[in-house]
Scaffold this motif. Structure first.
Motif, PDB file in Angstrom:
ATOM      1  N   THR A 188      21.064  21.167  -7.459  1.00 64.23           N
ATOM      2  CA  THR A 188      21.042  20.392  -8.695  1.00 64.23           C
ATOM      3  C   THR A 188      19.812  20.737  -9.523  1.00 64.23           C
ATOM      4  O   THR A 188      18.761  21.107  -8.980  1.00 64.23           O
ATOM      5  CB  THR A 188      21.030  18.889  -8.403  1.00 64.23           C
ATOM      6  N   ALA A 189      19.935  20.563 -10.837  1.00 65.78           N
ATOM      7  CA  ALA A 189      18.785  20.763 -11.710  1.00 65.78           C
ATOM      8  C   ALA A 189      17.686  19.762 -11.379  1.00 65.78           C
ATOM      9  O   ALA A 189      16.498  20.101 -11.366  1.00 65.78           O
ATOM     10  CB  ALA A 189      19.210  20.623 -13.170  1.00 65.78           C
ATOM     11  N   THR A 190      18.088  18.524 -11.061  1.00 63.59           N
ATOM     12  CA  THR A 190      17.111  17.494 -10.730  1.00 63.59           C
ATOM     13  C   THR A 190      16.308  17.868  -9.492  1.00 63.59           C
ATOM     14  O   THR A 190      15.082  17.682  -9.451  1.00 63.59           O
ATOM     15  CB  THR A 190      17.812  16.144 -10.498  1.00 63.59           C
ATOM     16  N   GLY A 191      16.974  18.410  -8.483  1.00 60.42           N
ATOM     17  CA  GLY A 191      16.281  18.813  -7.272  1.00 60.42           C
ATOM     18  C   GLY A 191      15.225  19.865  -7.542  1.00 60.42           C
ATOM     19  O   GLY A 191      14.103  19.800  -7.016  1.00 60.42           O
ATOM     20  N   ASN A 192      15.550  20.858  -8.345  1.00 59.64           N
ATOM     21  CA  ASN A 192      14.586  21.901  -8.683  1.00 59.64           C
ATOM     22  C   ASN A 192      13.449  21.357  -9.538  1.00 59.64           C
ATOM     23  O   ASN A 192      12.292  21.739  -9.370  1.00 59.64           O
ATOM     24  CB  ASN A 192      15.291  23.047  -9.408  1.00 59.64           C
ATOM     25  N   GLU A 193      13.779  20.429 -10.446  1.00 63.05           N
ATOM     26  CA  GLU A 193      12.743  19.798 -11.268  1.00 63.05           C
ATOM     27  C   GLU A 193      11.797  18.977 -10.404  1.00 63.05           C
ATOM     28  O   GLU A 193      10.589  18.913 -10.681  1.00 63.05           O
ATOM     29  CB  GLU A 193      13.394  18.934 -12.340  1.00 63.05           C
ATOM     30  N   ASP A 194      12.325  18.361  -9.336  1.00 64.04           N
ATOM     31  CA  ASP A 194      11.472  17.599  -8.426  1.00 64.04           C
ATOM     32  C   ASP A 194      10.468  18.511  -7.720  1.00 64.04           C
ATOM     33  O   ASP A 194       9.311  18.128  -7.495  1.00 64.04           O
ATOM     34  CB  ASP A 194      12.322  16.873  -7.386  1.00 64.04           C
TER      35      ASP A 194
END
Length: 265
Positions: free
Chosen positions: A66-72
């Motif tokens: 997910t994009a969110t996972g990479n942003e985290d």
């Protein structure tokens, strides 16, 4: 091999750090004296406590599909003021079976984890590392990157992408103090085969490398700034070189036989 710093302990990053090659790479980073952001989508075993050179291991739970996972992950790196000096982009998943008979959601998740995530994270890391004029990046490809991989078509293609990507950005960054190394392991004794539904395949039941050896050779090559490394036995290294001379049709037939399920009897 150790990394010295008089004032600030340097920072490393390892993705896919909970099992297999990633967990072994985490140990290599720790032994070298790095603090490490260890990324996985599950709990990471405590590997740092038994080493006299152990530094802090900070687990980061993230779904790299997910994009969110990479942003985290990027947010965790940005929240730490220390320089990121080494990163192993190692997380990966597999899907086994004839392409039209597999779940498209599984295939798209594979592309997100194996391709999109390394590109996202490498883009951030290369920006940081070029600004500080130093950095080492290790990208886990595979020996299957050297030809088509029937029965694991998107996996082999994703690993071919990663090897080409690593070699290309390595060239682009040749005058920046940042190096990129492609790690191309063969079959390794990890949970990969079970997770990919490949337990009954020929390759899963054949000889496999020790993940600790793979990680050790990969880490050493990364820190030495080498372009690529095929870890393991001399036979695997020889096969890797010879595969460049084999027509793709023969390579496809060979890979298809390895990834084809055996008779359960």
């Amino acid at each position: 091999m150790s990394i010295e710093s008089d004032s600030v302990r340097p920072l490393g990053l390892v993705t896919g750090a909970s099992t297999g090659i990633g967990l072994a790479l985490l140990s290599e980073f720790v032994e070298a004296g790095l603090d490490v952001l260890a990324v996985a989508d599950e709990e990471i075993p405590d590997t740092a406590g038994s080493s006299p050179t152990a530094r802090a291991v900070r687990p980061v739970t993230a779904d790299l599909a997910t994009a969110t996972g990479n942003e985290d992950v990027i947010a965790a790196l940005e929240s730490d003021p220390r320089p990121v000096v080494a990163a192993a982009l190692n997380a990966g998943v597999g899907v086994n079976g004839r392409f039209d008979q597999t779940d498209i959601a599984d295939q798209l998740r594979l592309l997100a984890v194996n391709v999109e995530s390394p590109v996202r994270l490498a883009h951030y890391l290369t920006g940081v590392m070029t600004a500080q004029r130093y950095g080492r990046i290790l990208i886990t490809s595979s020996v299957v990157s050297q030809g088509p991989g029937p029965n694991q078509s998107t996996y082999a293609a994703s690993k071919a992408f990663l090897h080409s990507f690593a070699e290309a950005i390595r060239y682009e960054l040749r005058d920046t103090g940042v190096t990129v190394t492609s790690l191309q392991p063969g079959p390794t004794d990890t949970a990969f085969f079970a997770r990919a539904g490949m337990q009954r395949t020929w390759v899963a039941r054949g000889p496999k490398a020790d993940p600790s050896q793979v990680a050790r050779e990969g880490f050493a090559a990364m820190m030495a700034g080498k372009d690529r490394v095929v870890p393991g036995s001399w036979l695997l290294k020889a096969q890797s070189k010879a595969s460049k001379l084999v027509p793709e049709a023969l390579t496809a037939r060979f890979h298809a036989s390895l990834a084809k399920p055996r008779d359960p009897s």
